[in-house]
Write a protein that holds these residues in place. Structure first.
Motif, PDB file in Angstrom:
ATOM      1  N   ASN A 227     -24.266 -40.454  16.860  1.00  0.00           N
ATOM      2  CA  ASN A 227     -24.547 -39.200  15.934  1.00  0.00           C
ATOM      3  C   ASN A 227     -24.284 -37.899  16.932  1.00  0.00           C
ATOM      4  OD1 ASN A 227     -25.133 -40.967  14.267  1.00  0.00           O
ATOM      5  ND2 ASN A 227     -26.338 -41.878  15.171  1.00  0.00           N
ATOM      6  N   PRO A 228     -23.437 -37.494  16.961  1.00  0.00           N
ATOM      7  CA  PRO A 228     -23.374 -36.394  17.985  1.00  0.00           C
ATOM      8  C   PRO A 228     -24.000 -34.904  16.896  1.00  0.00           C
ATOM      9  CG  PRO A 228     -21.360 -36.302  16.639  1.00  0.00           C
ATOM     10  CD  PRO A 228     -21.913 -38.312  16.707  1.00  0.00           C
ATOM     11  N   GLU A 229     -24.018 -35.066  16.079  1.00  0.00           N
ATOM     12  CA  GLU A 229     -24.714 -33.789  14.835  1.00  0.00           C
ATOM     13  C   GLU A 229     -25.965 -33.472  15.498  1.00  0.00           C
ATOM     14  OE1 GLU A 229     -24.701 -37.890  12.381  1.00  0.00           O
ATOM     15  OE2 GLU A 229     -23.567 -36.341  13.687  1.00  0.00           O
ATOM     16  N   ASP A 230     -27.227 -34.660  15.753  1.00  0.00           N
ATOM     17  CA  ASP A 230     -28.273 -34.942  16.408  1.00  0.00           C
ATOM     18  C   ASP A 230     -28.890 -34.521  18.118  1.00  0.00           C
ATOM     19  OD1 ASP A 230     -29.016 -35.496  13.600  1.00  0.00           O
ATOM     20  OD2 ASP A 230     -28.671 -37.784  14.225  1.00  0.00           O
ATOM     21  N   VAL A 231     -27.560 -34.478  17.996  1.00  0.00           N
ATOM     22  CA  VAL A 231     -28.496 -33.987  20.191  1.00  0.00           C
ATOM     23  C   VAL A 231     -28.413 -33.155  20.162  1.00  0.00           C
ATOM     24  CG1 VAL A 231     -25.547 -32.811  19.929  1.00  0.00           C
ATOM     25  CG2 VAL A 231     -26.459 -34.402  22.198  1.00  0.00           C
ATOM     26  N   TYR A 232     -29.236 -31.668  19.362  1.00  0.00           N
ATOM     27  CA  TYR A 232     -29.259 -30.935  19.868  1.00  0.00           C
ATOM     28  C   TYR A 232     -30.964 -31.109  19.526  1.00  0.00           C
ATOM     29  CZ  TYR A 232     -31.492 -26.101  19.913  1.00  0.00           C
ATOM     30  OH  TYR A 232     -31.728 -24.173  19.956  1.00  0.00           O
ATOM     31  N   LEU A 233     -31.431 -31.809  18.504  1.00  0.00           N
ATOM     32  CA  LEU A 233     -32.451 -32.405  18.920  1.00  0.00           C
ATOM     33  C   LEU A 233     -32.845 -33.288  18.910  1.00  0.00           C
ATOM     34  CD1 LEU A 233     -34.809 -31.710  16.546  1.00  0.00           C
ATOM     35  CD2 LEU A 233     -34.282 -34.156  14.757  1.00  0.00           C
ATOM     36  N   PHE A 234     -32.552 -34.258  19.583  1.00  0.00           N
ATOM     37  CA  PHE A 234     -32.644 -35.074  20.768  1.00  0.00           C
ATOM     38  C   PHE A 234     -32.595 -33.961  22.275  1.00  0.00           C
ATOM     39  CE2 PHE A 234     -31.719 -37.766  24.612  1.00  0.00           C
ATOM     40  CZ  PHE A 234     -32.278 -39.103  24.143  1.00  0.00           C
ATOM     41  N   ILE A 235     -31.748 -32.644  22.653  1.00  0.00           N
ATOM     42  CA  ILE A 235     -32.041 -32.491  23.646  1.00  0.00           C
ATOM     43  C   ILE A 235     -33.481 -31.754  23.308  1.00  0.00           C
ATOM     44  CG2 ILE A 235     -31.430 -30.196  24.970  1.00  0.00           C
ATOM     45  CD1 ILE A 235     -29.574 -32.571  25.660  1.00  0.00           C
ATOM     46  N   HIS A 236     -33.706 -31.638  22.711  1.00  0.00           N
ATOM     47  CA  HIS A 236     -35.100 -30.546  22.851  1.00  0.00           C
ATOM     48  C   HIS A 236     -36.673 -32.009  22.846  1.00  0.00           C
ATOM     49  CE1 HIS A 236     -34.488 -26.304  23.303  1.00  0.00           C
ATOM     50  NE2 HIS A 236     -33.319 -26.421  22.697  1.00  0.00           N
ATOM     51  N   GLN A 237     -36.204 -32.879  22.131  1.00  0.00           N
ATOM     52  CA  GLN A 237     -37.456 -33.464  22.200  1.00  0.00           C
ATOM     53  C   GLN A 237     -37.130 -35.133  22.877  1.00  0.00           C
ATOM     54  OE1 GLN A 237     -36.734 -35.749  17.833  1.00  0.00           O
ATOM     55  NE2 GLN A 237     -37.959 -34.198  17.205  1.00  0.00           N
ATOM     56  N   HIS A 238     -36.555 -35.173  23.838  1.00  0.00           N
ATOM     57  CA  HIS A 238     -36.613 -36.013  24.563  1.00  0.00           C
ATOM     58  C   HIS A 238     -36.344 -35.375  25.770  1.00  0.00           C
ATOM     59  CE1 HIS A 238     -36.718 -39.094  21.885  1.00  0.00           C
ATOM     60  NE2 HIS A 238     -36.385 -38.855  20.853  1.00  0.00           N
ATOM     61  N   ASN A 313     -29.349 -20.434  38.903  1.00  0.00           N
ATOM     62  CA  ASN A 313     -30.287 -20.124  38.116  1.00  0.00           C
ATOM     63  C   ASN A 313     -30.994 -19.770  36.193  1.00  0.00           C
ATOM     64  OD1 ASN A 313     -32.021 -20.593  40.365  1.00  0.00           O
ATOM     65  ND2 ASN A 313     -32.127 -18.757  40.982  1.00  0.00           N
ATOM     66  N   VAL A 314     -29.215 -19.950  36.295  1.00  0.00           N
ATOM     67  CA  VAL A 314     -29.551 -20.234  34.335  1.00  0.00           C
ATOM     68  C   VAL A 314     -29.957 -21.229  34.239  1.00  0.00           C
ATOM     69  CG1 VAL A 314     -27.837 -20.811  32.766  1.00  0.00           C
ATOM     70  CG2 VAL A 314     -26.581 -19.750  34.935  1.00  0.00           C
ATOM     71  N   HIS A 315     -31.188 -21.077  32.922  1.00  0.00           N
ATOM     72  CA  HIS A 315     -32.113 -21.380  32.625  1.00  0.00           C
ATOM     73  C   HIS A 315     -31.254 -23.118  31.996  1.00  0.00           C
ATOM     74  CE1 HIS A 315     -35.695 -23.008  30.155  1.00  0.00           C
ATOM     75  NE2 HIS A 315     -36.559 -21.978  30.452  1.00  0.00           N
ATOM     76  N   MET A 320     -28.209 -26.849  28.999  1.00  0.00           N
ATOM     77  CA  MET A 320     -28.301 -28.201  28.096  1.00  0.00           C
ATOM     78  C   MET A 320     -27.690 -27.710  26.712  1.00  0.00           C
ATOM     79  SD  MET A 320     -29.077 -30.562  30.233  1.00  0.00           S
ATOM     80  CE  MET A 320     -28.503 -32.301  29.384  1.00  0.00           C
ATOM     81  N   GLU A 321     -27.956 -26.948  26.211  1.00  0.00           N
ATOM     82  CA  GLU A 321     -27.611 -26.546  25.232  1.00  0.00           C
ATOM     83  C   GLU A 321     -26.513 -26.392  25.318  1.00  0.00           C
ATOM     84  OE1 GLU A 321     -31.723 -24.962  23.082  1.00  0.00           O
ATOM     85  OE2 GLU A 321     -29.850 -23.148  24.153  1.00  0.00           O
ATOM     86  N   GLN A 322     -25.720 -25.925  25.694  1.00  0.00           N
ATOM     87  CA  GLN A 322     -24.016 -25.401  26.230  1.00  0.00           C
ATOM     88  C   GLN A 322     -23.854 -26.880  27.062  1.00  0.00           C
ATOM     89  OE1 GLN A 322     -24.282 -22.446  29.711  1.00  0.00           O
ATOM     90  NE2 GLN A 322     -24.633 -20.773  27.589  1.00  0.00           N
TER      91      GLN A 322
END
Length: 329
Positions: A227-238, A313-315, A320-322
């Motif tokens: 479900n690659p479309e859910d990955v952005y949400l996964f990154i922020h939630q987990h 030192n990139v945030h 992870m988003e990139q």
């Protein structure tokens, strides 16, 4: 490793070079110990320092039982100064404070030792300040610098040190050691890929945070595969809620790198190379259907690039988003 014979079993050349210098009373005024994590840098530094201060020094072997040896081992000897990175780097203020200490004679003898961990993290100003110490060596002063990343050491500093190269440990032998001491086979394989230090390996193996980190990496691979479309949400939630410090993000990326390497190994039927997944893991087949060999090579390069960005030192959240966006494409 607490004795030179123990060091010789792991690092025979380094042990021979240093012990020969000790026997001939030709200790260098500055050492640069360079090698991967777990190769014995700190143990060697401690043995050199103990040898200089030991109250019962017999030839080339410190006793490790006298008051001086005990205090050096615990980091409490007044004439042995340790410097470690303050945050991401060793700053010029730390070196200034060290220089102030060295303006005074030793509290218990004329001998002084300073040990710098993570010497590759010295800022430019701090490195130039240390260089002055090295350019004007005091006969009773010994510098010991340690680094995992020898390429980041200034050539001018390197040229003024006796460089001791520590060879990487044999991962197969290390796995056997871990298994003999009770670690599960698959865990031993992963730990030998992450560290060469027994205590560090067992600490990670018994750490709930690390166990959760492994699960999150597995879940991320699952999301990217199904479900690659859910990955952005996964990154922020987990991911972001678990990997909080920069060093934790780096460890998570190491695990992710191993996971995608295993998927590539599954493609080419190289089960022996797998360290993160068990060869029978069903997720391997699913991920292999999602990612071709060419795509996996691109993913590995992308993860390595993300690790470099963290060092710059990139945030971490932006990194992870990139990263996940690039893997999705």
């Amino acid at each position: 490793m607490e004795t030179w014979p123990e060091v010789a079993e792991i690092q025979p050349l380094a042990s021979r070079i240093i012990t020969n210098s000790i026997k001939k009373d030709r200790i260098s005024h500055a050492y640069l110990l360079q090698g991967e994590r777990g190769t014995g840098k700190e143990a060697i530094a401690l043995l050199i320092a103990k040898g200089l201060f030991c109250e019962n020094n017999s030839a080339d072997e410190p006793c490790s039982h006298c008051n001086a040896c005990h205090r050096i081992a615990s980091g409490n000897h007044p004439d042995v100064h340790w410097i470690e990175p303050d945050g991401q780097s060793i700053k010029i203020e730390q070196i200034r404070n060290l220089q102030k200490e060295f303006m005074y004679s030793g509290l218990e003898s004329d001998q002084k030792v300073y040990i710098i961990k993570g010497a590759d993290t010295l800022t430019v100003n701090a490195a130039n300040r240390i260089l002055k110490f090295l350019e004007e060596p005091n006969k009773k002063t010994t510098a010991i610098m340690m680094t995992d990343n020898s390429q980041s050491i200034l050539p001018t500093i390197r040229s003024r040190c006796q460089v001791i190269d520590l060879k990487p440990l044999n991962p197969v032998n290390f796995q056997k050691q871990l298994i003999e001491k009770g670690m599960h086979n698959r865990n031993a394989v992963l730990m030998s890929a992450l560290t060469n230090n027994l205590d560090d390996a067992f600490t990670r193996n018994n750490d709930e945070w690390f166990a959760s980190a492994r699960k999150i990496v597995v879940q991320l691979v699952e999301v990217l595969s199904s479900n690659p479309e859910d990955v952005y949400l996964f990154i922020h939630q987990h991911w972001v809620t678990h990997f909080k410090e920069r060093s934790e993000h780096e460890e998570g990326l190491d695990l992710l790198l191993f996971a995608f390497k295993d998927i590539l190994y599954y493609h080419i039927e190289n089960e022996a190379g797998m360290v993160f997944f068990a060869p029978s893991d069903e997720l391997l087949e699913k991920a292999a259907r999602r990612f071709s060999q060419e795509q996996l090579l691109d993913v590995l390069q992308t993860v390595l690039q993300a690790k470099r960005k963290l060092k710059q030192n990139v945030h971490p959240t932006l990194v992870m988003e990139q990263l996940t966006l690039q893997i999705q494409r």
